[in-house]
Design a protein around this motif. Structure first.
Motif, mmCIF file in Angstrom:
data_model
loop_
_atom_site.group_PDB
_atom_site.id
_atom_site.type_symbol
_atom_site.label_atom_id
_atom_site.label_comp_id
_atom_site.label_asym_id
_atom_site.label_seq_id
_atom_site.Cartn_x
_atom_site.Cartn_y
_atom_site.Cartn_z
ATOM 1 N N THR B 4 0.868 -1.160 0.000
ATOM 2 C CA THR B 4 0.000 0.000 0.000
ATOM 3 C C THR B 4 0.908 1.214 0.000
ATOM 4 O O THR B 4 2.106 1.108 0.198
ATOM 5 C CB THR B 4 -0.900 0.058 1.242
ATOM 6 N N ILE B 6 0.892 3.335 2.119
ATOM 7 C CA ILE B 6 0.961 3.925 3.448
ATOM 8 C C ILE B 6 2.265 3.605 4.165
ATOM 9 O O ILE B 6 2.970 4.490 4.622
ATOM 10 C CB ILE B 6 -0.245 3.476 4.301
ATOM 11 N N VAL B 111 -4.707 3.731 -3.555
ATOM 12 C CA VAL B 111 -5.065 3.232 -2.227
ATOM 13 C C VAL B 111 -5.770 1.880 -2.284
ATOM 14 O O VAL B 111 -5.687 1.090 -1.349
ATOM 15 C CB VAL B 111 -5.934 4.227 -1.433
ATOM 16 N N PHE B 112 -6.469 1.577 -3.387
ATOM 17 C CA PHE B 112 -7.106 0.256 -3.506
ATOM 18 C C PHE B 112 -6.574 -0.435 -4.766
ATOM 19 O O PHE B 112 -7.248 -0.457 -5.799
ATOM 20 C CB PHE B 112 -8.627 0.372 -3.606
ATOM 21 N N PRO B 113 -5.369 -1.020 -4.681
ATOM 22 C CA PRO B 113 -4.751 -1.564 -5.903
ATOM 23 C C PRO B 113 -5.564 -2.675 -6.545
ATOM 24 O O PRO B 113 -5.631 -2.771 -7.770
ATOM 25 C CB PRO B 113 -3.411 -2.111 -5.402
ATOM 26 N N THR B 179 -16.193 3.531 -12.173
ATOM 27 C CA THR B 179 -16.465 3.805 -10.759
ATOM 28 C C THR B 179 -15.368 3.203 -9.884
ATOM 29 O O THR B 179 -14.884 3.854 -8.956
ATOM 30 C CB THR B 179 -17.838 3.243 -10.367
ATOM 31 N N GLY B 182 -12.373 5.353 -10.435
ATOM 32 C CA GLY B 182 -12.600 6.709 -9.950
ATOM 33 C C GLY B 182 -12.488 6.818 -8.438
ATOM 34 O O GLY B 182 -11.918 7.780 -7.923
ATOM 35 N N LEU B 183 -13.030 5.815 -7.713
ATOM 36 C CA LEU B 183 -12.916 5.832 -6.251
ATOM 37 C C LEU B 183 -11.438 5.890 -5.870
ATOM 38 O O LEU B 183 -11.030 6.631 -4.976
ATOM 39 C CB LEU B 183 -13.554 4.578 -5.648
ATOM 40 N N VAL B 186 -9.775 9.484 -6.624
ATOM 41 C CA VAL B 186 -10.173 10.545 -5.693
ATOM 42 C C VAL B 186 -9.575 10.317 -4.310
ATOM 43 O O VAL B 186 -8.968 11.223 -3.722
ATOM 44 C CB VAL B 186 -11.713 10.639 -5.605
ATOM 45 N N ILE B 187 -9.713 9.091 -3.791
ATOM 46 C CA ILE B 187 -9.230 8.847 -2.427
ATOM 47 C C ILE B 187 -7.703 8.908 -2.379
ATOM 48 O O ILE B 187 -7.121 9.353 -1.383
ATOM 49 C CB ILE B 187 -9.753 7.494 -1.895
ATOM 50 N N GLN B 191 -6.080 11.324 0.261
ATOM 51 C CA GLN B 191 -5.507 10.759 1.483
ATOM 52 C C GLN B 191 -4.100 10.214 1.369
ATOM 53 O O GLN B 191 -3.458 9.998 2.388
ATOM 54 C CB GLN B 191 -6.438 9.662 1.997
ATOM 55 N N ALA B 192 -3.624 9.945 0.173
ATOM 56 C CA ALA B 192 -2.324 9.276 0.092
ATOM 57 C C ALA B 192 -1.197 10.236 -0.261
ATOM 58 O O ALA B 192 -0.122 9.795 -0.645
ATOM 59 C CB ALA B 192 -2.388 8.139 -0.917
ATOM 60 N N ARG B 193 -1.453 11.530 -0.157
ATOM 61 C CA ARG B 193 -0.381 12.482 -0.453
ATOM 62 C C ARG B 193 0.722 12.346 0.586
ATOM 63 O O ARG B 193 0.448 12.130 1.764
ATOM 64 C CB ARG B 193 -0.946 13.909 -0.457
ATOM 65 N N THR B 194 1.941 12.497 0.124
ATOM 66 C CA THR B 194 3.058 12.297 1.035
ATOM 67 C C THR B 194 3.244 13.514 1.947
ATOM 68 O O THR B 194 2.578 14.533 1.773
ATOM 69 C CB THR B 194 4.334 12.013 0.235
#
Lengths: 213, 580
Positions: B4, B6, B111-113, B179, B182-183, B186-187, B191-194
């Motif tokens: 991920t 993260i 974020v959702f590979p 979809t 796209g999710l 956007v996410i 949220q995953a910006r360093t």
């Protein structure tokens, strides 16, 4: 609001604060899945809102005849409400670190949701046997369309829940279960809300809904 | 274990190593991006050939036996649908979105590979379903890309049996694919910006893709609803969109539906779709101009706000596509006003591009040429949009070649020029080599001048009143001979421009092996994707630990700094504050 604060910053000016103060850059799996679900609910909202607008527009047309709702829908609604209640209870239990009980209630919720789907299909059969096919009138066409789309979303929810439960069993991690229950509960409640709105619209379809409100 | 974005990883590269998991069932955003681009290009080539067939018929009527009126309408329909949805939308969001978002925000991946991978395979499925409709009995649908009922599902329109069903299924599958993707986009941006990467430090490319994706997530459901309802009409015999109708002398079972409802649903999707294609283009062009003029983008905040405002406004202008369907004058007035208001933020963007070039250190590299060509083309297409936004002007022009010229300029040629510019720009990052310059220049000049030769004269054809969508102009006495000659000339230009794309494709493959070797940052750019430890970036993008961002993406030609660019990862130097 923070969004306005964000977009009114001047990024070309140097900011000498440490980078992690400016933006920590830490996102947890929990928060990404939670936002992902919220965004997805937004998409679903757009979908059903557009469908509702089309429905309301149709109720004003000359050919519209009110839908003869199968009484079974009331029972189905009750089952779906019950499913939402059990999943809420599961959420509360998980929050209190009682994963085993939570898991059991999750299964109950899934079973109730399956029961709801079967109930919806029986309602279809009832109408079909009476000869009320989708082609009879737009009110029936909308009834089949809306219940089908809603049912597909419920079905999707159950599928995700089953996979999540399977993983929760294998990993046996309290946090995984907590997260799963939380996400599923949100989704369940939302789909219940959508169903209630759709059902209410179907009940109010004699003439224009707009007149009744 | 799927990585991920993260956690930091101790390993340099922790991606899957077998061929199948690395290149086929890959969850790596870069591989998925290239899969998206490859598939979109393949189906786009089909649409290109279809446009050739159309031009053969219009330029040289009744010369080619394989084109009859039925197949002509199938070419028109499939060309439009493929170009708008399966090529441009997929390329910008599935292709560039996937490749650039994680790299530019400093993430390891989406974020959702897994969902991202599914998104591509659903997209591929939708393309296969669409392509298969050429081979079913009756062939592909010929209803026009807008698929207006009742004609799209009734006898008499080509492909009204299987073609239309496959088209609708394909669209529904595409929307599901979009979809899922796209999710992710956007996410990931949210949220995953360093560390240190605020929203306002994002390059405008990301802003464009981000807002376009949100628009897509809200607009595609309209097409989904319309598509499913039309499917009900076709398969179950419902009458959502079909009024009481007599077809071929017989009264049909349909009755009571509203064809206008479909038009509203379609254009509630269809208009935002224009901007779903345009906004990523706006973003990318801003970055290309800034990098290749060695100057910070002029009015960054305005650019962001303009993107957001255009995105919001695009949801309240859809009925300007329906002026000729008949509507209350008050509605027409409302939609004309909102349509014209969109010109304001768009004009701000154009001024800012020009002002970025103003006294910049302009390098006429291939990406820059394409970016400037985009600005020219977009302005021409945009200005004709102002004509058509007015009801009184639109009504006489609506069914003429003027509209064909308008939308091809503004959302056909312009975004495609951005796609090319972006490919020339990011190719060295994806392959480690530069694309061949000579072939690139041939491609650019033929494409740029050629598309003007194709579409600019169409404005005049429109003023003469040449109707669009017509298979033949036989018996239309008002059409002057010169218009027909012009049509032949346009067709020849179209064949040449199409052929130039083959040069581009050849270059694309040839340069993988034979291009000049590029280092990690050949354009000396500041944004994050050029700062990866390896080129091309490996799985996980950033090596052992995630990068930290200290500044915005446009620090070019700073006073008192030796190099003319300062990457986002360079901390603020002591005394830098005073220099500015």
């Amino acid at each position: 609001m923070s969004i306005f604060r964000h977009i009114s910053t001047k990024p070309w000016l140097l900011d000498e604060r440490p980078a992690n103060v400016i933006h920590p850059g830490l996102a947890s799996r929990t928060s990404t899945t939670k936002s992902g679900l919220r965004l997805f609910l937004g998409v679903i909202t757009a979908l059903f809102a557009l469908l509702s607008v089309a429905y309301i527009e149709n109720t004003t047309l000359a050919y519209w005849t009110p839908l003869l709702e199968p009484q079974l829908l009331w029972l189905n609604t009750a089952v779906l409400v019950l499913s939402s209640l059990t999943i809420q209870r599961a959420r509360n239990l998980a929050a209190k670190d009682l994963p085993v009980q939570a898991r059991r209630l999750l299964i109950t919720s899934a079973v109730l949701a399956v029961a709801f789907l079967f109930g919806q299909m029986f309602a279809w059969l009832e109408l079909l046997q009476l000869g009320y096919f989708a082609s009879v009138n737009a009110s029936y066409a909308f009834y089949y369309l809306m219940t089908a789309l809603h049912g597909l979303h419920i079905f999707g929810g159950i599928t995700v829940l089953v996979f999540a439960l399977d993983r929760a069993y294998r990993e046996d991690n309290v946090d995984t279960i907590k997260r799963t229950v939380q996400l599923c509960a949100t989704y369940w409640h939302y789909l219940l809300l959508i169903w209630v709105v759709l059902f209410a619209m179907m009940l109010m379809d004699n003439g224009s809904i707009l007149d009744k409100i | 274990m799927v990585s991920t974005n993260i956690e930091d990883s101790e390993l340099d590269s922790h991606g899957p190593q077998t061929f199948l998991t690395k290149y086929v069932w890959s969850q790596d955003h870069k591989v998925i991006a290239i899969q998206y681009m490859g598939t979109a290009t393949a189906i786009g080539l089909v649409a290109l050939v279809l446009s050739w067939f159309m031009r053969l018929q219009i330029g040289f009527p009744d010369t080619f036996d394989f084109i009859d009126s039925e197949s002509y309408y199938q070419y028109v329909t499939m060309h439009g649908m493929i170009m708008v949805i399966y090529l441009l939308t997929a390329f910008f969001l599935g292709g560039f979105g996937n490749y650039l978002i994680p790299l530019m925000v400093g993430a390891r991946d989406m974020v959702f590979p897994y969902l991202n991978m599914l998104s591509y395979w659903f997209y591929l499925l939708s393309v296969i379903i669409l392509a298969s409709s050429f081979f079913v009995p009756g062939g592909a649908t010929g209803a026009g890309w807008t698929l207006y009922p009742p004609q799209s599902i009734l006898e008499g329109t080509p492909g009204s049996d299987w073609g239309i069903i496959l088209m609708l299924v394909s669209l529904i599958v595409f929307i599901i694919a979009f979809t899922m993707g796209g999710l992710n986009y956007v996410i990931t941006v949210l949220q995953a910006r360093t560390e240190g990467m605020t929203m306002m430090r994002l390059p405008l490319t990301i802003w464009g893709i981000f807002v376009a994706t949100i628009m897509g997530l809200l607009a595609f459901p309209a097409l989904f609803v319309g598509g499913v309802m039309m499917m009900f009409d076709k398969v179950l015999g419902t009458s959502f969109f079909i009024p009481a109708i007599v077809s071929m002398g017989e009264s049909l079972e349909y009755g009571g539906g509203s064809p206008l409802l479909f038009q509203h649903l379609f254009w509630f999707f269809g208009h935002p779709e224009v901007y779903i294609v345009a906004l990523p283009g706006f973003g990318i062009v801003s970055d290309l101009i800034s990098v290749h003029a060695r100057k910070n983008i002029f009015g960054y905040r305005q650019m962001v706000w303009a993107i957001v405002i255009i995105g919001a406004l695009s949801f309240i202008v859809w009925a300007h596509h329906m002026y000729v369907s008949g509507m209350d004058p008050a509605f027409g007035f409302f939609f004309a006003i909102t349509t014209l208001i969109i010109a304001l933020p768009t004009a701000i963007k154009v001024y800012n591009w020009v002002l970025t070039l103003w006294r910049g250190n302009i390098h006429f590299t291939l990406p820059m040429l394409f970016a400037i060509a985009f600005v020219f083309t977009f302005v021409v297409g945009g200005l004709t949009g102002l004509f058509l936004g007015n009801v009184v002007v639109d009504v006489p022009l609506s069914d003429t070649y003027f509209v064909v010229a308008h939308f091809h300029m503004v959302m056909g040629v312009a975004p495609v020029l951005v796609v090319f510019g972006a490919i020339y720009h990011w190719y060295p990052k994806a392959t480690g080599r530069m694309m061949n310059q000579t072939m690139g220049h041939i491609h650019f000049w033929v494409t740029f001048i050629g598309t003007y030769l194709i579409f600019f004269p169409m404005h005049f054809l429109g003023f003469v009143g040449i109707p669009r969508r017509y298979f033949t102009f036989d018996g239309l006495d008002f059409i002057p001979e010169s218009a027909l000659t012009l049509n032949a000339a346009i067709s020849i230009a179209a064949f040449v421009v199409g052929a130039a794309q083959m040069v581009f494709l050849f270059n694309l493959f040839w340069s993988i092996r034979n291009g000049k070797k590029a280092d990690g940052n050949p354009w000396r750019a500041t944004s994050m994707e050029w700062q990866t430890p390896q080129t091309p970036p490996v799985h996980g993008n950033w090596g052992a630990s995630l990068p930290v961002v200290h500044r915005w993406a446009y620090d070019y030609s700073l006073p008192g700094v030796e190099e003319d660019f300062v990457p986002q990862t360079i901390p603020v130097a002591e005394g830098e504050m005073d220099e500015r």
